[in-house]
Motif scaffolding. Structure first.
Motif, mmCIF file in Angstrom:
data_model
loop_
_atom_site.group_PDB
_atom_site.id
_atom_site.type_symbol
_atom_site.label_atom_id
_atom_site.label_comp_id
_atom_site.label_asym_id
_atom_site.label_seq_id
_atom_site.Cartn_x
_atom_site.Cartn_y
_atom_site.Cartn_z
ATOM 1 N N ALA A 1 36.719 51.466 47.924
ATOM 2 C CA ALA A 1 37.047 52.081 49.252
ATOM 3 C C ALA A 1 37.235 50.842 50.390
ATOM 4 C CB ALA A 1 36.131 53.005 49.696
ATOM 5 N N GLY A 2 36.842 49.635 50.161
ATOM 6 C CA GLY A 2 36.877 48.695 50.843
ATOM 7 C C GLY A 2 35.775 48.731 51.894
ATOM 8 N N HIS A 3 34.466 48.988 51.457
ATOM 9 C CA HIS A 3 33.467 48.969 52.262
ATOM 10 C C HIS A 3 32.494 47.937 52.140
ATOM 11 C CE1 HIS A 3 34.140 53.611 52.816
ATOM 12 N NE2 HIS A 3 34.984 53.042 53.543
ATOM 13 N N VAL A 4 32.929 47.013 51.041
ATOM 14 C CA VAL A 4 31.834 45.957 50.711
ATOM 15 C C VAL A 4 32.739 44.618 50.959
ATOM 16 C CG1 VAL A 4 30.971 44.430 48.869
ATOM 17 C CG2 VAL A 4 30.891 47.000 48.745
ATOM 18 N N PRO A 5 32.188 43.921 52.306
ATOM 19 C CA PRO A 5 33.080 42.741 52.909
ATOM 20 C C PRO A 5 33.216 41.864 51.673
ATOM 21 C CG PRO A 5 31.323 43.461 54.242
ATOM 22 C CD PRO A 5 31.009 44.363 52.978
#
Length: 183
Positions: free
Chosen positions: A157-161
Motif C-alpha cells: 500500500a506504500g505505507h512503509v517509507p
C-alpha cells in the motif's frame, strides 16, 4: 472479461485494502477477522473476501483500490486449486509485480493432500509471486499469518517509507529461486 487492475482507482489516505480469495470462505472470514483484530489501533486496514474473480461490477464504484491479493489454496481440496486457477486470468499482469501472494493451508496434513506441493510451487513460480504457508484452522497460527500479511500489505500500500511492492518481490526472490531449484 473484467480485469482487476491495481491502479484503476486512487488510493485512500492511510488505508490499505487486502482481498482474500479462495474456495473456503469460512477460513477466509476467520483470517479477515484475525487481520482486523491484529490491526486495531495501529493501522487502517480493509479486508474483502471473495470466492472467485471477476468481482461483481454492480458495486464497482464503492469498491476501494485493492493493494494486495492473497490467493488461498487448501492442499486438501482440488476445488480450491480450480478456483484459484479460474480467477488468475481476471487479474491484470501489473498486479504480479509484488501485489499478489499465494497462501497454502493444510501443509501439516500433506500425506492426506489432494493437491501436490509441486503444483502450488510451480504456480507461484510461474506468476513470480511469494508463496506463504500457514494453518488457518488453529487460532495462534492464523494470528501469525495475519501479522505476516499485514506487513506485506503495508508495503504494497506504500505505507512503509523506502520500500515498494517491487522491493518486496526482490527481497522474497531467493525463496522463489529455491522453489525453482527444487523442481
Amino acid at each position: 472479461m473484467a480485469l482487476l487492475r491495481p491502479l484503476d482507482k486512487l488510493p485512500t489516505l492511510d488505508v490499505a485494502t487486502i482481498l482474500l480469495l479462495g474456495a473456503e470462505e469460512t477460513l477466509l472470514e476467520q483470517l479477515g477477522v484475525a487481520i482486523i483484530k491484529a490491526c486495531e489501533g495501529s493501522a487502517k486496514v480493509q479486508v474483502h473476501v471473495a470466492s472467485c474473480l471477476p468481482l461483481p461490477t454492480d458495486r464497482e464504484c464503492f469498491r476501494p483500490r485493492i493493494d494486495l491479493i492473497v490467493f488461498v489454496l487448501s492442499l486438501r481440496s482440488k476445488y480450491s486449486l480450480r478456483t484459484v486457477e479460474a480467477s488468475l486470468p481476471h487479474v491484470d499482469a501489473s498486479f504480479f509485480l509484488g501485489k499478489v501472494c499465494f497462501l497454502v493451508t493444510g501443509v501439516r496434513q500433506e500425506p492426506n493432500a489432494s493437491i501436490h506441493m509441486d503444483t502450488v510451487r510451480k504456480m507461484a513460480t510461474t506468476y513470480h509471486s511469494p508463496l506463504l504457508f500457514g494453518d488457518l484452522e488453529v487460532e495462534c497460527f492464523r494470528a501469525s499469518v495475519a501479522q505476516r500479511l499485514i506487513q506485506i500489505l503495508q508495503i504494497c500500500a506504500g505505507h512503509v517509507p523506502g520500500l515498494s511492492a517491487l522491493n518486496l518481490l526482490s527481497l522474497m526472490k531467493p525463496s522463489l529461486e529455491l522453489t525453482t531449484q527444487e523442481t
